[in-house]
Write an enzyme that holds these catalytic residues in place. Sequence first.
Site, PDB file in Angstrom:
ATOM      1  CB  SER A  82      -1.040   5.296  -5.235  1.00  8.07           C
ATOM      2  OG  SER A  82       0.279   5.451  -4.726  1.00  8.07           O
ATOM      3  CE1 TYR A  95      -2.861   9.376  -1.564  1.00  8.57           C
ATOM      4  CE2 TYR A  95      -1.018   7.847  -1.593  1.00  8.57           C
ATOM      5  CZ  TYR A  95      -1.820   8.766  -2.238  1.00  8.57           C
ATOM      6  OH  TYR A  95      -1.574   9.095  -3.552  1.00  8.57           O
TER       7      TYR A  95
END
Length: 306
Positions: A197, A210
């Site tokens: 990400s 995350y």
Amino acid sequence: MSTDDQAAPADQFGWADPRTRYPNVSPEPQTQAEPGLQSEMTPVPDLGEATYRGTGRLVGRKALVTGGDSGIGAAVAIAFAREGADVAIAYLPEEQSDADHVVEQIEAAGRTAVAVPGDLRDRGYAKELVERAVDGLGGLDALVSVAGKQRWQPDLLDISDEQFEATFDVNVFGLFRLVKAALPHLQPGSTITTTASMEAYKPAPDRLDYAASKGAINNFSKGLSQLLVERGIRVNVVAPGPTWTVLQPSGGVDPSTLPEFGSSESPMGRAAQPAELAPAYVFLASQESSYVAGETLNVNGGMVTP
């Protein structure tokens, strides 16, 4: 042609201004219980059902895609099928209705679809998943890990041990177990593609667990690439920027921020649609990328990375 009257491209090869190729979704605040259903989102993400055109780049391949029921994973599964691959998808049992849609798309492309519901936190699931994929597809030569867990919290003190552990169990340990289960079936020429990400480089303060897990995926994948390249197996990473998927309305971000989702972060001025991520995964699984290993391909709308 102005950006206001620009027609949407008929397929992923159509010429268009990237800023307006897909609309700025500006979604209304909405919430769903985790894991959520893509079919209940407003608007529903674009998986490329009406636009992705295959060119035979994955003919004969046998792929396993986690998170294949919705979002990026679903777009990848559809694209792989249209490129000629047979595809197994992994997803949570609660996501069955979304998975059914993807299975229909794979079969409509004339390819074999294998659906294997289960939970990546279950230590026995990875082995069962791979075995069922191999049995249903007749082998395995492309592993694509997309499934992930994301929960926003306004403050570090709001992140419980249970949430932190669950995030890493799905995103990192689940990947580790999946690779171990798949490796005995992978031959020279096989590929593994993982999903990091933008937050691996620029962590959002309300998604610390995350973001940390995505950094771990990026690092694990680069080390794994060095280990497996000697076996003729290529490992690479895709690092998406803000992408409109079911992660957002099911607790992944603050619902009040959804109307501005992606538009304030990306230089493109909008979030991506899952259909825009799929070609990166196709490239990394295809022979076009035969000399690419250990690479992180950032698909983030122009957000500069280190």
